[in-house]
Design an enzyme around this catalytic site. Structure first.
Site, PDB file in Angstrom:
ATOM      1  N   ASP A  99     -18.367  -9.078 -22.663  1.00 35.82           N
ATOM      2  CA  ASP A  99     -18.713  -8.881 -24.065  1.00 35.82           C
ATOM      3  C   ASP A  99     -18.888  -7.422 -24.459  1.00 35.82           C
ATOM      4  OD1 ASP A  99     -21.037  -8.703 -22.601  1.00 35.82           O
ATOM      5  OD2 ASP A  99     -22.064 -10.331 -23.632  1.00 35.82           O
ATOM      6  N   ASP A 155     -30.974  -4.657 -19.060  1.00 34.68           N
ATOM      7  CA  ASP A 155     -30.934  -6.038 -18.555  1.00 34.68           C
ATOM      8  C   ASP A 155     -31.160  -6.202 -17.058  1.00 34.68           C
ATOM      9  OD1 ASP A 155     -30.489  -6.979 -21.090  1.00 34.68           O
ATOM     10  OD2 ASP A 155     -28.335  -7.235 -20.825  1.00 34.68           O
TER      11      ASP A 155
END
Ligand SMILES: *[C@@H]1O[C@H](CO)[C@@H](O)[C@H](O)[C@H]1NC(C)=O
Ligand SMILES: *[C@@H]1O[C@H](CO)[C@@H](O)[C@H](O)[C@H]1NC(C)=O
Ligand SMILES: *[C@@H]1O[C@H](CO)[C@@H](O)[C@H](O)[C@H]1NC(C)=O
Ligand SMILES: *[C@@H]1O[C@H](CO)[C@@H](O)[C@H](O)[C@H]1NC(C)=O
Ligand SMILES: *[C@@H]1O[C@H](CO)[C@@H](O)[C@H](O)[C@H]1NC(C)=O
Ligand SMILES: *[C@@H]1O[C@H](CO)[C@@H](O)[C@H](O)[C@H]1NC(C)=O
Ligand SMILES: *[C@@H]1O[C@H](CO)[C@@H](O)[C@H](O)[C@H]1NC(C)=O
Length: 807
Positions: free
Chosen positions: A59, A468
């Site tokens: 993504d 993340d």
């Protein structure tokens, strides 16, 4: 995946083609190996006709091609500042007829985060090179619903024909010339109604997900003629959402008998069975989904059959990835899109969905039978317990939209998760001893968003602050780290710094995972072990951080509360008084950070200082990058010299000098002579060499971080927003040209809110960043409204935005 919003001003950074740039020097660029992906892999596609050809899309980190040794090769590293949105890949298609052909639908966001329209990238050499077909609308590779698909499909009987299902209500599009030109299919009128959150004013969750997949039924046609039967899935809830054409796309109708309670995520054809398998979820994903189903549609009889593997209280998730074994018709698999607790789940059937077996099952609670063994040898930092629950090991993954079986090898399977690619080479043992080997197989996929990098003069050559997945001590640049930062373990480390005179002292800051304690952590052993800085107030998070020379003072420009200073881990003082005066820059004093003084030096017409760095060897020697160029001071900012030829500069860094005792090599992500690139100067900015090349664009320049190695002349590290960390070393001699000499300006105009640090340290910080708060992350459900029901005997507790657990 980590979603660093890019400001719209990027559109103004178009490259001027005729610029007389600096000279060039060839560099060898390689990824610093993290090895486990690090972000969401929403799509994996095998070519059905050529053995071994497969691609993965991400993504924010581009697309990758699978190699025979299970590793992956990146395909979109050429994307530079003007083409950064190529790294959002919303769909891919590999040609079943001319297997060399590959198409990627790229573009990052359909809302204002991305000012650019999308494009179809067209390759005839398996992704080595691409032509670009610009679309008249945006494509959302990092938008909700990006795991549905594939939205892009090639007619298997007439491969010049492609269909693409757009977002935002833009409908269905068709090309008849191998993707070069596209026209809207006006007869396809149902463009989808589902939006995840109509109230989201950013447009991110309020845009129409649109047409989510296109599947040709090649059995309906003959080679050389357009395939008559085409299925299309649309993101709508409670209204017709699976459509079919029987005349090659001229006319369309809803497939009769469908159950449209949920959104169809995948429509996968089993040609030998003449059956379409459709997975459904009650959300668009990738984070949500609390109910779902799996149906098969017998194309011959027109009968739909509910083959959902679980029901009742066992069904608390939607379904994502669907795989069919083309060599064994009737062997199918489906993944729970998000079973957040106790683990993800995958089901397999060898009788077309009549009976199922799971990848794990409950024993006597809380015992779990795992019908697999697990290996994370390619990226040991991932596990084995990457989601820590009281029940112990949870491993399989989440956000499982990509699930595929190699069409030439029934033992070989892959699936994408929110963090890595898993898979294995013994899948058939599922059907015999019901026990498979799951491995992390993302080697080569480097898909992280880098927030900060440091290269201290001693100890490990690199430490990273990563979105993340926390961040790492990189003891080796070519071997995956064995662990991420722990104790505290934050999902995102916002920034990191070392103490100039005592570089084993490291400080890092987190971004708000309150269950993991204070958001400032200190290490005295180069990042091996950490302790929380109890001087930090609770719930103060993010921003930038700098450590004083002797490691006794932390200057923290927090995202939530502005500039804060702490000495000897005492309570952070609220420095807002100085922040209030921040129309000019600040210095960290040498008296224990008790006082700051604004200077008189001018940064020209700068409105956005980006980065301040100091020369560790020379008191008062400071560099500042800004939106109007690069500025240098040798008197602690009393006066600044504007570096000639540099019209914009973002990340800057000083590294080992060309000659012992010489001035440090200066690196900049900058616009020099009209060319946005990565540059090095060995003479304090008088002349520059461009060090990146056509194959290495590094995406959005303003999103990237730089650090230079103080021990190895020429080495620079570039942390990207989506493609991990690169390191570059000189590999050829520079061509020589000289940029016009610098001119000195020394005026007294004020700078904006750039924070500086004590001139005698190597610490550095900035207050002006160009990205705003991430709106989503890959590891879970920021905004997730997932299940709060647990198996009997336990209660669900929402631990943080990323997962819940049953206790
Ligand atoms: C790419 O564009 C060039 C120039 O128009 C053309 O010659 C070539 O065939 C194109 N390649 C593909 C794969 O479309
Ligand atoms: C349609 O699906 C929903 C959700 O799975 C289910 O509750 C309902 O009974 C189904 N309707 C029919 C007619 O099968
Ligand atoms: C689909 O339906 C037809 C007609 O009833 C039947 O002959 C065929 O066996 C069915 N296909 C499968 C895979 O069950
Ligand atoms: C599957 O094999 C692994 C590795 O040998 C073992 O640890 C695990 O217990 C096995 N699973 C079951 C349910 O027997
Ligand atoms: C910090 O945030 C958490 C989660 O929102 C909250 O439970 C806690 O009370 C907060 N602590 C303070 C001191 O505000
Ligand atoms: C510091 O001052 C700012 C501005 O007045 C305020 O918002 C913040 O809550 C104060 N406290 C801390 C700990 O930052
Ligand atoms: C600032 O901008 C003004 C107006 O464009 C221009 O005349 C001036 O030369 C600029 N100053 C500097 C220092 O670049």
């Amino acid at each position: 995946m980590f979603n660093s919003k890019i400001i719209a001003a990027l559109a103004a950074l178009a490259v001027s083609p005729i610029a007389q740039a600096a000279s060039a020097q060839s560099y060898a660029w390689n990824n610093v190996k993290i090895g486990g992906g690090g972000g969401f892999v929403p799509g994996i596609v095998f070519n059905p006709s050529e053995k071994g050809v497969a691609y993965a899309r991400t993504d924010i980190g581009g697309a990758y091609k699978l190699n025979s040794d299970d590793s992956w090769t990146p395909l979109l590293d050429f994307a530079d500042n003007s083409r950064w949105n190529y790294w959002g890949v919303d769909a891919l298609a590999t040609d079943p007829v001319q297997t060399n052909r590959l198409y990627l639908a790229t573009g990052a966001y359909t809302n204002s985060f991305d000012p650019n329209n999308g494009q179809i990238l067209i390759s005839t050499d398996y992704g080595k090179t691409f032509n670009v077909s610009k679309l008249s609308f945006k494509v959302g590779g990092n938008m909700p619903g990006r795991g549905m698909g594939e939205r892009l499909a090639i007619d298997p009987n007439s491969n010049g024909i492609l269909f693409f299902g757009a977002r935002s209500g833009n409908g269905l599009w068709k090309s008849t010339d191998f993707g070069v030109t596209w026209t809207k299919v006006s007869s396809f009128t149902n463009t989808g109604t589902y939006v995840p959150d109509p109230t989201d004013t950013s447009g991110y969750n309020s845009d129409i997900i649109g047409i989510s997949w296109v599947t040709f039924d090649q059995t309906s046609g003959t080679s050389g003629k357009a395939t008559p039967r085409i299925f299309v899935g649309v993101a709508s809830l409670g209204a017709n959402n699976v459509f079919v054409s029987n005349d090659a796309g001229s006319t369309w109708s809803a497939v009769a008998g469908q159950n449209n309670t949920f959104i169809p995520h995948k429509g996968v054809l089993s040609p030998a069975e003449k059956t379409l398998y459709v997975s459904y979820s009650n959300g668009a994903g990738p984070y949500d989904g609390t109910l779902g189903s799996l149906y098969k549609y017998n194309i011959t009889s027109g009968v739909w059959t509910d083959i959902t593997p679980v029901s009742g209280s066992d069904l608390y998730f939607g379904f994502g990835g669907v795989a069919v074994d083309l060599q064994k018709p009737g062997t199918i698999m489906v993944a729970a899109l998000n079973s957040w607790w106790p683990d993800g789940q995958i089901f397999r059937s060898t009788d077309s969905g009549t009976t199922w077996s799971p990848l794990w099952a409950w024993g006597d609670y809380p015992e779990i039978f795992k019908y697999y063994s697990y290996s994370d040898s390619n990226a040991p930092w991932i596990g084995p317990n990457y989601v820590d629950t009281t029940l112990g090991d949870t491993q399989i993954g989440w956000m499982m939209e990509a699930l595929v079986i190699d069409p030439f090898d029934s033992n070989h399977w892959l699936y994408g998760t929110g963090e890595t690619v898993y898979g294995g080479h013994d899948l058939l043992t599922w059907d015999t001893v019901h026990n498979v080997t799951i491995q992390s197989l993302a080697n080569g996929i480097e898909e992280t968003s880098i927030q900060g990098l440091i290269s201290p003069p001693s100890g490990p050559s690199l430490l990273s602050a990563v979105g993340d997945v926390g961040g790492f001590v990189h003891n080796s640049l070519t071997t995956a780290p064995s662990t991420e930062f722990t104790n505290p373990t934050w999902s995102t480390t916002a920034n990191i710094d070392f103490a100039g005179n005592q570089p084993s002292n490291i400080v890092r800051i987190g971004t708000g995972d309150s269950s993991q304690g204070k958001q400032v952590a200190i290490s005295t052993d180069y990042g091996v072990t950490w302790s929380q800085d109890y001087g930090a107030a609770d719930n103060v998070t993010g921003g930038k951080v700098a450590f004083s020379a002797n490691g006794d003072t932390v200057l923290w420009n927090s995202a939530s509360n502005g500039p804060l200073v702490s000495q000897y881990t005492n309570a952070f003082l609220n420095n807002s008084i100085f922040y209030g005066a921040a129309t000019s820059k600040f210095y960290l004093s040498t008296n224990g950070a008790q006082t700051f003084a604004a200077t008189a030096g001018s940064l020209g017409n700068s409105t956005a200082p980006f980065k301040v760095i100091v020369n560790p060897g020379v008191t008062g020697d400071v560099w500042v990058s800004t939106d109007v160029g690069l500025f240098h001071s040798i008197n602690s900012g009393t006066t600044f010299t504007a570096i000639s030829g540099v019209t914009q500069a973002w990340a800057i860094a000083l590294g080992a000098p060309a000659k012992t005792g010489g001035y440090p090599a200066l690196f900049a992500a900058a616009n020099i002579g009209g060319v946005v690139g990565y540059y090095r100067s060995d003479d304090t900015g008088a002349t520059w060499v461009q060090i990146n090349d056509a194959a290495h664009g590094f995406g959005s320049a303003s999103s990237n971080v730089l650090t230079a190695d103080p021990r190895i002349y020429g080495r620079v590290y570039i942390g990207t927003n989506g493609r991990g960390i690169f390191y570059g070393d000189i590999s050829g001699s520079a061509t020589s040209t000289t940029v016009t000499p610098t001119s000195t300006t020394s005026t007294t105009a004020k700078t904006t809110s750039t924070t500086s640090t004590t001139p005698t340290t190597t610490s550095k910080t900035t207050t002006t960043t160009k990205s705003s708060t991430p709106t989503t992350t890959s590891n879970g459900g920021s905004g997730w409204t997932g299940p709060t029901a647990c198996a009997s005997g336990s209660t669900c507790q929402v631990s943080n935005p990323f997962y819940s657990q049953c206790i």
